[in-house]
Design a protein around this motif. Structure first.
Motif, PDB file in Angstrom:
ATOM      1  N   VAL A  37      11.833   8.382  -2.845  1.00 49.59           N
ATOM      2  CA  VAL A  37      10.771   7.835  -1.799  1.00 49.59           C
ATOM      3  C   VAL A  37      10.069   6.486  -2.425  1.00 49.59           C
ATOM      4  CG1 VAL A  37       8.426   8.193  -0.677  1.00 49.59           C
ATOM      5  CG2 VAL A  37      10.356  10.013  -0.854  1.00 49.59           C
ATOM      6  N   TYR A  38       9.701   6.660  -3.776  1.00 51.90           N
ATOM      7  CA  TYR A  38       9.162   5.451  -4.224  1.00 51.90           C
ATOM      8  C   TYR A  38      10.109   4.207  -4.160  1.00 51.90           C
ATOM      9  CZ  TYR A  38       7.760   2.423  -8.003  1.00 51.90           C
ATOM     10  OH  TYR A  38       7.230   1.150  -8.611  1.00 51.90           O
ATOM     11  N   LEU A  39      11.450   4.852  -4.797  1.00 57.76           N
ATOM     12  CA  LEU A  39      12.261   3.449  -4.714  1.00 57.76           C
ATOM     13  C   LEU A  39      12.657   2.719  -3.432  1.00 57.76           C
ATOM     14  CD1 LEU A  39      15.032   4.951  -7.350  1.00 57.76           C
ATOM     15  CD2 LEU A  39      13.310   3.178  -7.679  1.00 57.76           C
ATOM     16  N   ALA A  40      12.454   3.655  -2.419  1.00 60.84           N
ATOM     17  CA  ALA A  40      12.773   3.194  -0.951  1.00 60.84           C
ATOM     18  C   ALA A  40      11.601   2.051  -0.582  1.00 60.84           C
ATOM     19  CB  ALA A  40      12.964   4.180   0.110  1.00 60.84           C
ATOM     20  N   ASP A  41      10.440   2.559  -0.839  1.00 58.89           N
ATOM     21  CA  ASP A  41       9.083   1.796  -0.412  1.00 58.89           C
ATOM     22  C   ASP A  41       9.220   0.629  -1.374  1.00 58.89           C
ATOM     23  OD1 ASP A  41       8.329   3.816   1.219  1.00 58.89           O
ATOM     24  OD2 ASP A  41       6.880   4.589  -0.057  1.00 58.89           O
ATOM     25  N   LEU A  42       9.472   0.795  -2.600  1.00 59.96           N
ATOM     26  CA  LEU A  42       9.490  -0.570  -3.645  1.00 59.96           C
ATOM     27  C   LEU A  42      10.540  -1.336  -3.014  1.00 59.96           C
ATOM     28  CD1 LEU A  42       8.803  -1.899  -6.122  1.00 59.96           C
ATOM     29  CD2 LEU A  42      10.652  -0.646  -7.339  1.00 59.96           C
ATOM     30  N   ALA A  52       3.670  14.233  -8.895  1.00 56.70           N
ATOM     31  CA  ALA A  52       4.585  15.308  -8.360  1.00 56.70           C
ATOM     32  C   ALA A  52       4.586  16.415  -9.081  1.00 56.70           C
ATOM     33  CB  ALA A  52       5.756  14.761  -7.792  1.00 56.70           C
ATOM     34  N   ALA A  53       4.899  17.503  -8.698  1.00 56.53           N
ATOM     35  CA  ALA A  53       5.136  18.914  -9.477  1.00 56.53           C
ATOM     36  C   ALA A  53       6.561  18.577 -10.084  1.00 56.53           C
ATOM     37  CB  ALA A  53       5.149  20.280  -8.715  1.00 56.53           C
ATOM     38  N   TRP A  54       6.860  19.371 -11.161  1.00 59.27           N
ATOM     39  CA  TRP A  54       8.289  19.086 -11.602  1.00 59.27           C
ATOM     40  C   TRP A  54       9.292  19.219 -10.720  1.00 59.27           C
ATOM     41  CZ3 TRP A  54       9.980  16.731 -15.614  1.00 59.27           C
ATOM     42  CH2 TRP A  54      11.299  16.909 -15.893  1.00 59.27           C
ATOM     43  N   GLY A  55       9.309  20.332  -9.624  1.00 57.19           N
ATOM     44  CA  GLY A  55      10.367  20.267  -8.895  1.00 57.19           C
ATOM     45  C   GLY A  55      10.416  19.433  -7.739  1.00 57.19           C
ATOM     46  N   GLN A  56       9.600  18.435  -7.629  1.00 54.44           N
ATOM     47  CA  GLN A  56       9.463  17.607  -6.397  1.00 54.44           C
ATOM     48  C   GLN A  56       9.611  16.162  -6.882  1.00 54.44           C
ATOM     49  OE1 GLN A  56       8.941  18.772  -3.484  1.00 54.44           O
ATOM     50  NE2 GLN A  56       8.993  20.637  -4.207  1.00 54.44           N
ATOM     51  N   ARG A  57       9.593  15.984  -8.356  1.00 56.46           N
ATOM     52  CA  ARG A  57       9.800  14.556  -8.789  1.00 56.46           C
ATOM     53  C   ARG A  57      10.996  13.922  -8.233  1.00 56.46           C
ATOM     54  NH1 ARG A  57       6.129  13.053 -12.463  1.00 56.46           N
ATOM     55  NH2 ARG A  57       7.629  11.757 -13.503  1.00 56.46           N
ATOM     56  N   LEU A  80       0.842  -1.267   0.103  1.00 54.12           N
ATOM     57  CA  LEU A  80      -0.066   0.089  -0.061  1.00 54.12           C
ATOM     58  C   LEU A  80       0.916   1.402   0.037  1.00 54.12           C
ATOM     59  CD1 LEU A  80      -2.879  -0.738   2.490  1.00 54.12           C
ATOM     60  CD2 LEU A  80      -2.944  -0.896   0.065  1.00 54.12           C
ATOM     61  N   ARG A  81       1.937   1.215   0.937  1.00 56.95           N
ATOM     62  CA  ARG A  81       2.891   2.482   0.747  1.00 56.95           C
ATOM     63  C   ARG A  81       3.573   2.715  -0.497  1.00 56.95           C
ATOM     64  NH1 ARG A  81       4.289   0.293   5.776  1.00 56.95           N
ATOM     65  NH2 ARG A  81       6.066  -0.658   4.933  1.00 56.95           N
ATOM     66  N   CYS A  82       3.876   1.607  -1.181  1.00 59.45           N
ATOM     67  CA  CYS A  82       4.658   1.790  -2.267  1.00 59.45           C
ATOM     68  C   CYS A  82       3.664   2.020  -3.656  1.00 59.45           C
ATOM     69  CB  CYS A  82       5.207   0.208  -2.895  1.00 59.45           C
ATOM     70  SG  CYS A  82       6.244   0.279  -4.184  1.00 59.45           S
ATOM     71  N   THR A  83       2.497   1.851  -3.412  1.00 56.68           N
ATOM     72  CA  THR A  83       1.443   2.114  -4.345  1.00 56.68           C
ATOM     73  C   THR A  83       1.086   3.575  -4.075  1.00 56.68           C
ATOM     74  OG1 THR A  83       0.189  -0.014  -4.445  1.00 56.68           O
ATOM     75  CG2 THR A  83      -1.288   1.825  -5.189  1.00 56.68           C
ATOM     76  N   ASP A  84       0.801   4.053  -2.970  1.00 53.05           N
ATOM     77  CA  ASP A  84       0.903   5.559  -2.724  1.00 53.05           C
ATOM     78  C   ASP A  84       1.963   6.321  -3.038  1.00 53.05           C
ATOM     79  OD1 ASP A  84      -1.582   5.020  -1.518  1.00 53.05           O
ATOM     80  OD2 ASP A  84      -1.066   5.238   0.392  1.00 53.05           O
ATOM     81  N   SER A  85       3.054   5.894  -2.740  1.00 54.27           N
ATOM     82  CA  SER A  85       4.431   6.787  -3.448  1.00 54.27           C
ATOM     83  C   SER A  85       4.536   6.819  -4.837  1.00 54.27           C
ATOM     84  CB  SER A  85       5.688   6.130  -2.487  1.00 54.27           C
ATOM     85  OG  SER A  85       5.986   4.634  -2.969  1.00 54.27           O
ATOM     86  N   LEU A  86       4.239   5.624  -5.499  1.00 58.22           N
ATOM     87  CA  LEU A  86       4.263   5.640  -6.869  1.00 58.22           C
ATOM     88  C   LEU A  86       3.190   6.706  -7.506  1.00 58.22           C
ATOM     89  CD1 LEU A  86       5.081   4.525  -9.723  1.00 58.22           C
ATOM     90  CD2 LEU A  86       3.201   2.851  -9.402  1.00 58.22           C
ATOM     91  N   HIS A  87       2.073   6.840  -6.934  1.00 59.80           N
ATOM     92  CA  HIS A  87       1.063   7.721  -7.296  1.00 59.80           C
ATOM     93  C   HIS A  87       1.532   9.260  -7.015  1.00 59.80           C
ATOM     94  CE1 HIS A  87      -2.759   9.683  -8.234  1.00 59.80           C
ATOM     95  NE2 HIS A  87      -2.704  10.149  -6.903  1.00 59.80           N
TER      96      HIS A  87
END
Length: 80
Positions: free
Chosen positions: A54-59, A43-48, A31-38
């Motif tokens: 974060v997504y890679l760590a959750d994955l 994400a805005a360009w500067g936050q990507r 669930l955390r991984c799904t949320d972080s992928l979304h």
């Protein structure tokens, strides 16, 4: 992971197998991984870049939890 006693009625004295805890851990990580992928995708360009990290760590956590679940599931089946 040590087995925990389940306090639900009907489970008196029974020990919950570690595979149950591993499933819960994997499902939470999924669930955390799904949320972080979304979050990364939206994400805005500067936050990507940060969202991608974060997504890679959750994955990585989800994959580790999946490996542990698979290992315990195979052990549980072999013992049955």
């Amino acid at each position: 992971m040590s087995p925990l006693r389940n306090p639900q009625p009907g489970w008196a004295g029974r020990v919950r197998p570690p595979v149950d805890d591993a499933y819960t851990e994997w499902f939470s990580a999924h669930l955390r991984c799904t949320d972080s992928l979304h979050a990364w995708k939206t994400a805005a360009w500067g936050q990507r870049a940060e969202a991608h990290s974060v997504y890679l760590a959750d994955l990585e956590r989800e994959e580790a939890a999946a490996r542990e679940l698979e290992r315990l599931n195979l052990d549980h089946r072999a013992a049955a």
